[in-house]
Design an enzyme around this catalytic site. Structure first.
Site, short mmCIF file in Angstrom:
data_model
loop_
_atom_site.label_atom_id
_atom_site.label_comp_id
_atom_site.label_asym_id
_atom_site.label_seq_id
_atom_site.Cartn_x
_atom_site.Cartn_y
_atom_site.Cartn_z
N ARG A 161 5.41 5.82 1.01
CA ARG A 161 4.83 5.79 2.23
C ARG A 161 5.59 5.80 3.49
O ARG A 161 6.94 6.13 3.21
CB ARG A 161 4.11 4.39 2.28
CG ARG A 161 2.89 4.23 1.56
CD ARG A 161 2.43 2.68 1.64
NE ARG A 161 3.36 1.82 0.71
CZ ARG A 161 3.17 0.51 0.48
NH1 ARG A 161 2.10 -0.05 0.98
NH2 ARG A 161 4.15 -0.20 0.14
N LYS A 200 8.22 -1.15 3.66
CA LYS A 200 8.53 -2.10 2.95
C LYS A 200 10.05 -2.74 3.33
O LYS A 200 10.65 -2.29 4.32
CB LYS A 200 9.08 -1.81 1.46
CG LYS A 200 7.70 -1.27 0.73
CD LYS A 200 6.69 -2.45 0.48
CE LYS A 200 7.11 -3.27 -0.45
NZ LYS A 200 6.21 -4.56 -0.62
N TYR A 238 6.58 -5.16 6.52
CA TYR A 238 6.18 -5.88 5.52
C TYR A 238 7.33 -6.45 5.22
O TYR A 238 8.57 -5.66 4.40
CB TYR A 238 5.54 -5.28 4.35
CG TYR A 238 4.01 -4.86 4.69
CD1 TYR A 238 3.17 -6.05 5.13
CD2 TYR A 238 3.92 -3.51 4.52
CE1 TYR A 238 1.76 -5.57 5.56
CE2 TYR A 238 2.49 -3.15 4.92
CZ TYR A 238 1.47 -4.22 5.30
OH TYR A 238 0.10 -3.72 5.59
N HIS A 295 7.79 -10.23 3.48
CA HIS A 295 7.54 -11.15 2.19
C HIS A 295 8.88 -12.13 1.97
O HIS A 295 9.11 -12.20 1.10
CB HIS A 295 7.22 -10.28 1.13
CG HIS A 295 6.06 -9.73 1.38
ND1 HIS A 295 4.69 -10.06 1.40
CD2 HIS A 295 5.75 -8.18 1.38
CE1 HIS A 295 3.71 -9.11 1.30
NE2 HIS A 295 4.52 -7.96 1.55
N GLU A 330 2.49 -8.80 7.57
CA GLU A 330 1.59 -9.81 6.66
C GLU A 330 1.64 -11.28 7.36
O GLU A 330 0.64 -11.74 6.88
CB GLU A 330 2.29 -9.92 5.24
CG GLU A 330 3.58 -10.94 5.13
CD GLU A 330 4.79 -10.23 5.23
OE1 GLU A 330 5.86 -10.50 4.99
OE2 GLU A 330 4.77 -9.03 5.85
N ASP A 360 4.21 -9.70 -4.31
CA ASP A 360 5.12 -9.74 -3.09
C ASP A 360 5.51 -11.17 -2.43
O ASP A 360 6.49 -11.23 -2.05
CB ASP A 360 4.46 -8.87 -2.27
CG ASP A 360 4.78 -7.40 -2.27
OD1 ASP A 360 5.98 -6.87 -2.81
OD2 ASP A 360 3.79 -6.65 -2.06
#
Length: 370
Positions: free
Chosen positions: A15, A74, A93, A95, A117, A269
């Site tokens: 991505r 990510k 993102y 996490h 998120e 995640d």
């Protein structure tokens, strides 16, 4: 503002954080966009598409990371930690509850990290997480159905069955965005479906939509254990925003499942919601526990980058533009929901869920914004 888009370097991650259409929007607002060469290739986007949108292609990751605002999909890998600095705003993102080493690196370098998120909409939903949750929810069922086949190590069961045979039983833990997508896909494949959630209003919605074709159960230790014992496929889609996922399925529960059953943990995640879960990759997606197959791919939507990249930019572009237009402080002052995306800044943990998981004290975002 100078906005940078590095190429994703996590294993099996194709991505990219911004489409050419998104880049064109930022350029039209007066910002400069730099994209690392090859960043979009995995999503079917050539470098010249970014150039046509007004962005500038740069040869190295360092040049993209040198921007004021860096957009990623990510979280930074170990190889990228050296790019973190105190005048950088990172939007991705993250996490962090499940990544204490990354959290520590962000704190040590004073980076302002805003996590997709944990950004909230006025209704309390998670609009920047939703599209990837939808993708992951749908993929979890197709992946699980494939793993149930005998060559993949599963029970040799067709999830939807055929007339005269038993259809497989799919159990979905968590009725949020990902769980809803999983239920929809499992029903579409002809599976028997049970969904568990702690919210009775959410369970009522499933009952209304599916007219009783989906079994709904209030989630607790007893109902989870009973549902898992009868499951052929278990989808773990539990989410507590910013915090580690609760461990709902014990190893003893797995031991009591039918041989060849499959468990797909899309909460991985955030640490995973099965006791035996550990992150896996697209290249090596599974491992066995007792007689069952576990799949815990930490970037499941990365398997369909063309879909995921477009869906991600659709969701994040408005927030990205606001941060670029106003700077992170003013953008967060103007938008309470975006302010909830702030995880770290100036060496301090801001998000309460992240702080709790890390054993740290959260600094109220209001005290930072004034």
């Amino acid at each position: 503002m100078l906005v940078g888009v590095p190429r994703e370097v996590k294993a099996d991650e194709a991505r990219v954080a911004l489409t050419p259409a998104g880049a064109a929007e930022l350029v039209a607002r007066g910002h400069e966009v730099v994209v690392e060469a090859g960043a979009g290739l995995g999503s079917g986007i050539p470098d010249d598409a970014y150039a046509a949108a007004g962005a500038r292609t740069v040869a190295t990751a360092a040049e993209a990371w040198a921007s004021e605002l860096v957009l990623k999909v990510k979280e930074p890998t170990t190889a990228e930690l050296g790019f973190l600095r105190d005048d950088l705003t990172l939007f991705a993102y993250l996490h962090l509850a499940a990544s204490p080493d990354l959290a520590q690196a962000l704190l040590e370098r004073g980076t302002t990290a805003i996590a997709y998120e944990t950004v909230r909409a006025p209704d309390g939903s998670l609009p920047l997480l939703a599209p990837m949750s939808e993708v992951a929810g749908r993929l979890s069922v197709t992946q699980g159905a494939s793993l149930l086949t005998a060559p993949a190590g599963g029970a040799g069961l067709l999830l939807g069955g055929v007339p005269g045979t038993r259809a497989g039983h799919t159990v979905v833990l968590g009725g949020g965005v990902a769980g809803t997508a999983a239920v929809e896909m499992a029903v579409g494949l002809g599976s028997r479906v049970t969904v568990l959630d702690v919210s009775l209003p959410r369970l009522r919605q499933f009952d209304v939509v599916y007219g009783g074709r989906v079994q709904t159960l209030h989630s607790n230790l007893v109902t989870v254990a009973e549902a898992v014992a009868d499951a052929d496929l278990v989808i773990g889609s539990v989410l507590i925003p910013g915090a580690k996922a609760p461990k709902l399925v014990t190893s003893a529960m797995v031991e009591g499942m039918r041989p060849g059953s499959v468990l797909v943990d899309i909460a991985i995640d955030q640490g995973g919601c099965f006791a035996d879960s550990r992150p896996t990759t697209h290249g090596e997606p599974t491992f066995r526990v007792h007689g069952s197959v576990f799949a815990c791919v930490a970037n499941l939507p990365g398997a369909v980058p063309r879909t995921s990249t477009s869906a991600l930019t659709n969701a994040t572009l408005a927030a990205t533009a606001r941060i670029a237009d106003l700077g992170w402080r003013e953008a967060l002052r103007a938008d309470d929901g975006l302010a909830q995306g702030l995880n770290t800044t100036g060496g301090q943990v801001v998000h309460p869920g992240v702080a709790s998981s890390l054993g740290a004290q959260a600094v109220p975002v209001a005290s930072l914004l004034g």
